[in-house]
Design a protein around this motif. Structure first.
Motif, PDB file in Angstrom:
ATOM      1  N   PHE A 129      42.028 -32.061 -22.103  1.00  0.00           N
ATOM      2  CA  PHE A 129      42.592 -32.213 -23.406  1.00  0.00           C
ATOM      3  C   PHE A 129      41.395 -31.577 -24.330  1.00  0.00           C
ATOM      4  CE2 PHE A 129      45.917 -33.867 -26.062  1.00  0.00           C
ATOM      5  CZ  PHE A 129      45.407 -33.407 -27.187  1.00  0.00           C
ATOM      6  N   VAL A 130      41.860 -30.337 -24.699  1.00  0.00           N
ATOM      7  CA  VAL A 130      40.852 -29.656 -25.592  1.00  0.00           C
ATOM      8  C   VAL A 130      41.733 -29.923 -26.866  1.00  0.00           C
ATOM      9  CG1 VAL A 130      40.188 -27.339 -26.341  1.00  0.00           C
ATOM     10  CG2 VAL A 130      40.090 -27.975 -24.038  1.00  0.00           C
ATOM     11  N   TYR A 131      40.877 -30.391 -27.975  1.00  0.00           N
ATOM     12  CA  TYR A 131      41.117 -30.486 -29.409  1.00  0.00           C
ATOM     13  C   TYR A 131      40.303 -29.295 -30.130  1.00  0.00           C
ATOM     14  CZ  TYR A 131      41.898 -31.950 -34.300  1.00  0.00           C
ATOM     15  OH  TYR A 131      42.085 -31.790 -35.490  1.00  0.00           O
ATOM     16  N   THR A 132      41.248 -28.528 -30.751  1.00  0.00           N
ATOM     17  CA  THR A 132      40.687 -27.472 -31.652  1.00  0.00           C
ATOM     18  C   THR A 132      40.598 -27.894 -33.036  1.00  0.00           C
ATOM     19  OG1 THR A 132      41.932 -25.765 -30.303  1.00  0.00           O
ATOM     20  CG2 THR A 132      40.743 -25.083 -32.577  1.00  0.00           C
ATOM     21  N   SER A 133      39.221 -28.364 -33.618  1.00  0.00           N
ATOM     22  CA  SER A 133      38.818 -29.146 -34.910  1.00  0.00           C
ATOM     23  C   SER A 133      38.302 -27.935 -35.626  1.00  0.00           C
ATOM     24  CB  SER A 133      37.909 -30.229 -34.530  1.00  0.00           C
ATOM     25  OG  SER A 133      37.730 -30.942 -35.673  1.00  0.00           O
ATOM     26  N   THR A 134      37.411 -28.428 -36.499  1.00  0.00           N
ATOM     27  CA  THR A 134      37.182 -27.427 -37.687  1.00  0.00           C
ATOM     28  C   THR A 134      35.626 -27.744 -38.055  1.00  0.00           C
ATOM     29  OG1 THR A 134      37.360 -26.251 -39.727  1.00  0.00           O
ATOM     30  CG2 THR A 134      38.467 -28.647 -39.391  1.00  0.00           C
ATOM     31  N   ASN A 135      34.965 -26.937 -38.484  1.00  0.00           N
ATOM     32  CA  ASN A 135      33.710 -27.454 -39.419  1.00  0.00           C
ATOM     33  C   ASN A 135      34.098 -27.877 -40.751  1.00  0.00           C
ATOM     34  OD1 ASN A 135      34.145 -24.997 -40.644  1.00  0.00           O
ATOM     35  ND2 ASN A 135      32.262 -24.077 -40.050  1.00  0.00           N
ATOM     36  N   LYS A 136      35.133 -27.891 -41.128  1.00  0.00           N
ATOM     37  CA  LYS A 136      35.493 -28.260 -42.355  1.00  0.00           C
ATOM     38  C   LYS A 136      35.740 -29.800 -42.304  1.00  0.00           C
ATOM     39  CE  LYS A 136      36.435 -24.204 -43.964  1.00  0.00           C
ATOM     40  NZ  LYS A 136      35.811 -23.349 -42.743  1.00  0.00           N
ATOM     41  N   LYS A 202      39.643 -36.911 -20.453  1.00  0.00           N
ATOM     42  CA  LYS A 202      38.860 -35.804 -20.433  1.00  0.00           C
ATOM     43  C   LYS A 202      39.016 -35.020 -21.711  1.00  0.00           C
ATOM     44  CE  LYS A 202      39.286 -35.561 -15.465  1.00  0.00           C
ATOM     45  NZ  LYS A 202      39.725 -34.992 -14.256  1.00  0.00           N
ATOM     46  N   VAL A 203      38.656 -35.508 -22.830  1.00  0.00           N
ATOM     47  CA  VAL A 203      39.000 -34.892 -24.100  1.00  0.00           C
ATOM     48  C   VAL A 203      37.522 -34.359 -24.454  1.00  0.00           C
ATOM     49  CG1 VAL A 203      39.521 -35.512 -26.591  1.00  0.00           C
ATOM     50  CG2 VAL A 203      40.590 -36.792 -24.648  1.00  0.00           C
ATOM     51  N   GLY A 204      37.753 -33.005 -25.127  1.00  0.00           N
ATOM     52  CA  GLY A 204      36.681 -32.443 -25.820  1.00  0.00           C
ATOM     53  C   GLY A 204      37.165 -31.804 -27.147  1.00  0.00           C
ATOM     54  N   VAL A 205      35.989 -31.922 -27.994  1.00  0.00           N
ATOM     55  CA  VAL A 205      36.502 -31.724 -29.377  1.00  0.00           C
ATOM     56  C   VAL A 205      35.491 -30.389 -29.791  1.00  0.00           C
ATOM     57  CG1 VAL A 205      36.272 -32.444 -31.862  1.00  0.00           C
ATOM     58  CG2 VAL A 205      37.023 -33.818 -30.142  1.00  0.00           C
ATOM     59  N   PHE A 206      36.084 -29.404 -30.156  1.00  0.00           N
ATOM     60  CA  PHE A 206      35.510 -28.245 -30.595  1.00  0.00           C
ATOM     61  C   PHE A 206      35.688 -27.964 -32.118  1.00  0.00           C
ATOM     62  CE2 PHE A 206      36.460 -28.089 -26.148  1.00  0.00           C
ATOM     63  CZ  PHE A 206      35.242 -27.050 -25.897  1.00  0.00           C
ATOM     64  N   ARG A 207      34.555 -28.121 -32.961  1.00  0.00           N
ATOM     65  CA  ARG A 207      34.412 -27.777 -34.313  1.00  0.00           C
ATOM     66  C   ARG A 207      34.260 -26.599 -34.594  1.00  0.00           C
ATOM     67  NH1 ARG A 207      31.113 -33.653 -35.844  1.00  0.00           N
ATOM     68  NH2 ARG A 207      32.992 -34.886 -35.560  1.00  0.00           N
ATOM     69  N   CYS A 208      35.100 -25.693 -34.963  1.00  0.00           N
ATOM     70  CA  CYS A 208      35.135 -24.077 -35.075  1.00  0.00           C
ATOM     71  C   CYS A 208      34.756 -23.738 -36.424  1.00  0.00           C
ATOM     72  CB  CYS A 208      36.686 -23.542 -34.816  1.00  0.00           C
ATOM     73  SG  CYS A 208      37.165 -24.155 -33.115  1.00  0.00           S
ATOM     74  N   SER A 209      34.019 -22.659 -36.406  1.00  0.00           N
ATOM     75  CA  SER A 209      33.754 -22.066 -37.675  1.00  0.00           C
ATOM     76  C   SER A 209      34.882 -20.788 -37.853  1.00  0.00           C
ATOM     77  CB  SER A 209      32.688 -21.296 -37.402  1.00  0.00           C
ATOM     78  OG  SER A 209      32.267 -20.638 -38.746  1.00  0.00           O
ATOM     79  N   CYS A 210      34.746 -19.782 -38.374  1.00  0.00           N
ATOM     80  CA  CYS A 210      35.821 -18.976 -38.650  1.00  0.00           C
ATOM     81  C   CYS A 210      36.220 -18.403 -37.267  1.00  0.00           C
ATOM     82  CB  CYS A 210      35.397 -17.929 -39.524  1.00  0.00           C
ATOM     83  SG  CYS A 210      35.023 -18.342 -41.319  1.00  0.00           S
ATOM     84  N   ILE A 211      37.445 -18.552 -36.909  1.00  0.00           N
ATOM     85  CA  ILE A 211      38.118 -17.977 -35.616  1.00  0.00           C
ATOM     86  C   ILE A 211      38.948 -16.729 -36.082  1.00  0.00           C
ATOM     87  CG2 ILE A 211      39.573 -18.357 -33.746  1.00  0.00           C
ATOM     88  CD1 ILE A 211      39.362 -21.394 -34.520  1.00  0.00           C
ATOM     89  N   THR A 212      38.700 -15.624 -35.484  1.00  0.00           N
ATOM     90  CA  THR A 212      39.666 -14.170 -35.883  1.00  0.00           C
ATOM     91  C   THR A 212      39.843 -13.598 -34.636  1.00  0.00           C
ATOM     92  OG1 THR A 212      39.509 -12.538 -37.487  1.00  0.00           O
ATOM     93  CG2 THR A 212      37.464 -12.977 -36.335  1.00  0.00           C
ATOM     94  N   GLY A 213      40.322 -12.405 -34.844  1.00  0.00           N
ATOM     95  CA  GLY A 213      40.588 -11.415 -33.649  1.00  0.00           C
ATOM     96  C   GLY A 213      41.619 -10.437 -34.220  1.00  0.00           C
ATOM     97  N   ALA A 214      42.021  -9.551 -33.606  1.00  0.00           N
ATOM     98  CA  ALA A 214      42.761  -8.361 -33.970  1.00  0.00           C
ATOM     99  C   ALA A 214      44.052  -8.946 -34.207  1.00  0.00           C
ATOM    100  CB  ALA A 214      43.050  -7.443 -32.716  1.00  0.00           C
ATOM    101  N   ARG A 215      44.886  -9.770 -33.768  1.00  0.00           N
ATOM    102  CA  ARG A 215      46.112 -10.371 -34.280  1.00  0.00           C
ATOM    103  C   ARG A 215      46.276 -11.319 -35.257  1.00  0.00           C
ATOM    104  NH1 ARG A 215      46.023  -9.228 -28.992  1.00  0.00           N
ATOM    105  NH2 ARG A 215      47.821  -7.938 -27.994  1.00  0.00           N
ATOM    106  N   HIS A 216      45.138 -11.780 -35.671  1.00  0.00           N
ATOM    107  CA  HIS A 216      44.774 -12.705 -36.822  1.00  0.00           C
ATOM    108  C   HIS A 216      45.723 -12.254 -38.217  1.00  0.00           C
ATOM    109  CE1 HIS A 216      41.862 -15.600 -39.136  1.00  0.00           C
ATOM    110  NE2 HIS A 216      43.213 -16.134 -39.093  1.00  0.00           N
ATOM    111  N   GLY A 271      34.963 -37.259 -24.411  1.00  0.00           N
ATOM    112  CA  GLY A 271      34.608 -37.390 -25.863  1.00  0.00           C
ATOM    113  C   GLY A 271      33.378 -36.461 -26.479  1.00  0.00           C
ATOM    114  N   ALA A 272      33.179 -35.429 -25.977  1.00  0.00           N
ATOM    115  CA  ALA A 272      32.019 -34.556 -26.162  1.00  0.00           C
ATOM    116  C   ALA A 272      32.699 -33.966 -27.449  1.00  0.00           C
ATOM    117  CB  ALA A 272      31.968 -33.616 -24.973  1.00  0.00           C
ATOM    118  N   VAL A 273      31.679 -33.644 -28.141  1.00  0.00           N
ATOM    119  CA  VAL A 273      31.838 -32.850 -29.669  1.00  0.00           C
ATOM    120  C   VAL A 273      31.076 -31.503 -29.513  1.00  0.00           C
ATOM    121  CG1 VAL A 273      31.725 -32.877 -31.951  1.00  0.00           C
ATOM    122  CG2 VAL A 273      32.651 -34.946 -30.754  1.00  0.00           C
ATOM    123  N   TYR A 274      31.678 -30.393 -29.760  1.00  0.00           N
ATOM    124  CA  TYR A 274      30.705 -29.108 -29.786  1.00  0.00           C
ATOM    125  C   TYR A 274      31.245 -28.313 -31.130  1.00  0.00           C
ATOM    126  CZ  TYR A 274      30.091 -30.182 -24.625  1.00  0.00           C
ATOM    127  OH  TYR A 274      29.515 -30.788 -23.677  1.00  0.00           O
TER     128      TYR A 274
END
Length: 363
Positions: A129-136, A202-216, A271-274
């Motif tokens: 289980f991947v959770y898309t978190s944020t640096n906010k 099997k949960v991983g937390v990803f604290r994301c900065s600015c995510i972007t891309g061509a279709r953003h 439970g890992a946080v990245y």
């Protein structure tokens, strides 16, 4: 059968996950109710991605609102233990909308995540289980760090440990100003960790900065790089909110982020946080981004400076991804800042995108 479930499958990260992972699974199941148009109007809508994905033969779409616990449960019950990976990207991303609609924001970001975690616990406990978190989730505590003001950007003081590599996961979460968006995302973030650490999922937390891309589909108050390129191509005015335009963010292409998810799935750590971001090499201030965009379009961009910074806006955030790279040495970001800007420029310069921008700008 190996099944992948993606929430927010018509969004930026969700669509990249569908494209990248479809060849690796027997079936890709998307959950997305198209709420972006309701939240932000056509300006922030990326629902066209859903029709694009309809041509992927092993993609199956469910128009499910993640706030609806029964509907979420029914989907995961349908596929059961065949679900091997859940990528949870669905969420409400606007600080300003969250301030006006606090209950709705919390329901989408926090309760919706709990609904997904609980359904996974019941029906596919062994799935990653991947959770898309944020640096906010940290609020504005980085503003308390020793900063120096340079000609075009804020930066960490050269003597501070964050100066070389950026901010790592030791950043404290307390004693900070935080938007309601940050509150709802932090609530989900902590809950996701608990399902990993306490229950062993099997949960991983990803604290994301600015995510972007061509279709953003960036809009004025979030997704600043995409919105800036969009305005530059259309010849419209771009607004800068406070901090002298020197506020710094690092940027990660959605494709590189999705590859992080895949590496985690291959060897999950419950439970890992990245921290997930582009790092120092993919950082820029608003002023620096404007200058780069002016080079892309070959003309000056009309800029209006508003001296009042947005609430809890951070002067400098650069992501340190060393913890993730230590655990998963096979991952390296492929797309640089110039690559991202050029891909967005190509997208917003297309005939269809220009036509859309004229409609949005002129009615």
């Amino acid at each position: 059968m190996d099944i992948l479930v993606i929430t927010g499958s018509a969004g930026l990260v969700g669509t990249e996950a569908v494209r990248m992972f479809a060849p690796r699974f027997d079936l890709v199941v998307g959950l997305d109710n198209g709420m972006r148009r309701t939240l932000f109007g056509p300006d922030g809508d990326v629902s066209g991605n859903a029709s694009e994905m309809s041509v992927i033969p092993n993609y199956r779409h469910h128009a499910v609102d993640i706030r609806d616990a029964a509907a979420v449960d029914s989907v995961l019950r349908l596929y059961g233990s065949d679900v091997k990976l859940i990528v949870h990207t669905a969420g409400q991303p606007s600080h300003d909308w969250a301030t006006e609609r606090t209950l709705d924001d919390f329901a989408i970001n926090a309760v919706g995540t709990m609904n997904m975690l609980e359904a996974a616990r019941r029906h596919c406990f062994d799935a990653t289980f991947v959770y898309t978190s944020t640096n906010k989730v940290y609020g504005d505590i980085p503003n308390s760090l020793p900063l120096v003001e340079l000609d075009t950007r804020w930066d960490f003081h050269p003597d501070h440990p964050y100066h070389r590599h950026g901010i790592d996961e030791s950043m404290p979460l307390d004693v900070t100003n935080r938007t309601f968006f940050g509150v709802s995302k932090l609530s989900a973030d902590l809950a996701a960790q608990e399902y990993g650490r306490h229950l062993g999922m099997k949960v991983g937390v990803f604290r994301c900065s600015c995510i972007t891309g061509a279709r953003h589909a960036g809009v004025e108050l979030h997704g600043f790089l995409s919105h800036l390129v969009r305005r530059a191509v259309a010849g419209g005015e771009y607004k800068i909110f406070g901090h002298g335009g020197k506020q710094v963010r690092d940027n990660i292409d959605a494709r590189d982020l999705v590859e992080m998810f895949w590496q985690f799935h291959l060897d999950p750590r419950p439970g890992a946080v990245y921290h997930a971001g582009g790092g120092q090499e993919r950082s820029c201030s608003v002023l620096e981004a404007v200058a780069k965009c002016e080079q892309l379009v070959g003309r000056q961009i009309p800029v209006r400076y508003l001296p009042e910074a947005r609430f809890a806006d951070v002067k400098c955030w650069i992501t340190d991804t060393r913890r993730f790279r230590q655990d998963y040495p096979g991952w390296q970001p492929r797309f640089g800042l110039d690559d991202m800007l050029e891909s967005m420029h190509a997208h917003w310069s297309s005939v269809d995108a220009l036509r859309e921008e004229k409609v949005l700008t002129h009615g």
